[in-house]
Design a protein around this motif. Structure first.
Motif, PDB file in Angstrom:
ATOM      1  N   SER A  38     -51.180 -26.588  75.230  1.00  0.00           N
ATOM      2  CA  SER A  38     -51.787 -26.391  76.592  1.00  0.00           C
ATOM      3  C   SER A  38     -52.784 -27.885  76.794  1.00  0.00           C
ATOM      4  O   SER A  38     -52.682 -28.484  77.717  1.00  0.00           O
ATOM      5  CB  SER A  38     -52.437 -25.147  76.759  1.00  0.00           C
ATOM      6  OG  SER A  38     -51.280 -24.292  76.527  1.00  0.00           O
ATOM      7  N   LEU A  39     -53.682 -27.994  75.861  1.00  0.00           N
ATOM      8  CA  LEU A  39     -54.557 -29.171  76.087  1.00  0.00           C
ATOM      9  C   LEU A  39     -53.947 -30.536  75.962  1.00  0.00           C
ATOM     10  O   LEU A  39     -54.329 -31.158  76.933  1.00  0.00           O
ATOM     11  CB  LEU A  39     -55.644 -29.004  74.800  1.00  0.00           C
ATOM     12  CG  LEU A  39     -56.696 -27.964  74.940  1.00  0.00           C
ATOM     13  CD1 LEU A  39     -57.531 -27.979  73.485  1.00  0.00           C
ATOM     14  CD2 LEU A  39     -57.697 -28.068  76.042  1.00  0.00           C
ATOM     15  N   GLU A  40     -52.880 -30.723  75.059  1.00  0.00           N
ATOM     16  CA  GLU A  40     -52.197 -31.918  75.126  1.00  0.00           C
ATOM     17  C   GLU A  40     -51.636 -32.228  76.409  1.00  0.00           C
ATOM     18  O   GLU A  40     -51.599 -33.381  76.916  1.00  0.00           O
ATOM     19  CB  GLU A  40     -51.271 -31.853  73.868  1.00  0.00           C
ATOM     20  CG  GLU A  40     -51.838 -32.093  72.399  1.00  0.00           C
ATOM     21  CD  GLU A  40     -52.389 -33.286  72.304  1.00  0.00           C
ATOM     22  OE1 GLU A  40     -52.112 -34.303  72.799  1.00  0.00           O
ATOM     23  OE2 GLU A  40     -53.337 -33.336  71.538  1.00  0.00           O
ATOM     24  N   LEU A  41     -51.017 -31.187  77.065  1.00  0.00           N
ATOM     25  CA  LEU A  41     -49.986 -31.219  78.312  1.00  0.00           C
ATOM     26  C   LEU A  41     -51.215 -31.623  79.236  1.00  0.00           C
ATOM     27  O   LEU A  41     -50.832 -32.464  80.269  1.00  0.00           O
ATOM     28  CB  LEU A  41     -49.489 -30.168  78.543  1.00  0.00           C
ATOM     29  CG  LEU A  41     -48.173 -29.698  77.775  1.00  0.00           C
ATOM     30  CD1 LEU A  41     -47.725 -28.146  78.011  1.00  0.00           C
ATOM     31  CD2 LEU A  41     -47.135 -30.774  77.994  1.00  0.00           C
ATOM     32  N   ALA A  42     -52.189 -30.894  79.272  1.00  0.00           N
ATOM     33  CA  ALA A  42     -53.352 -31.098  80.455  1.00  0.00           C
ATOM     34  C   ALA A  42     -53.763 -32.666  80.294  1.00  0.00           C
ATOM     35  O   ALA A  42     -53.866 -33.370  81.291  1.00  0.00           O
ATOM     36  CB  ALA A  42     -54.423 -30.019  80.371  1.00  0.00           C
ATOM     37  N   ASP A  43     -54.040 -33.127  79.090  1.00  0.00           N
ATOM     38  CA  ASP A  43     -54.303 -34.307  78.875  1.00  0.00           C
ATOM     39  C   ASP A  43     -53.340 -35.478  79.277  1.00  0.00           C
ATOM     40  O   ASP A  43     -53.611 -36.471  80.070  1.00  0.00           O
ATOM     41  CB  ASP A  43     -54.569 -34.490  77.183  1.00  0.00           C
ATOM     42  CG  ASP A  43     -55.390 -35.864  76.834  1.00  0.00           C
ATOM     43  OD1 ASP A  43     -56.332 -36.145  77.526  1.00  0.00           O
ATOM     44  OD2 ASP A  43     -55.064 -36.542  75.986  1.00  0.00           O
TER      45      ASP A  43
END
Ligand code: ZN
Length: 117
Positions: A38-43
């Motif tokens: 999820s963090l990678e996608l938001a980034d």
């Protein structure tokens, strides 16, 4: 570009649904990986937004270059060498000679030209 944004947005929604489902799963590693995802996608979404902004400004720049109708700049060769001022020549002004200041809006090169009467 719009396709990339919707693809990443869809991926974020899918990760969110996985997070919902994972509430019934006790595997800590699975939950950690999901959080990382999820963090990678938001980034990725933020980086795409940056790229889109950069792309828009580059397009604007390219348009101003390709549609420029000034003289060719002696330094960068773009048609962006334009008159910024004109005044009587300091020495030959009395005889009608002029001094014109040119400046390139792309590379900043400036030069004055002597204009005969
Ligand atoms: Zn130039």
């Amino acid at each position: 570009m719009g396709d990339i944004v919707s693809a990443v947005s869809t991926a974020i929604v899918l990760a969110g649904r996985l997070r919902e489902i994972s509430k019934n799963i006790e595997d800590a590693e699975f939950k950690n990986l999901l959080a990382d995802l999820s963090l990678e996608l938001a980034d990725a979404k933020l980086k795409i937004a940056d790229l889109m902004a950069e792309n828009a400004s580059l397009k604007e720049k390219l348009h101003s270059l390709t549609s420029a109708s000034g003289e060719r700049c002696p330094k960068c060769n773009n048609r962006t060498f334009q008159i910024v001022s004109t005044k009587p020549h300091p020495i030959f002004g009395d005889m009608g000679a002029k001094e014109r200041e040119y400046k390139c809006s792309v590379c900043g090169f400036a030069e004055s030209k002597f204009v005969e009467p």
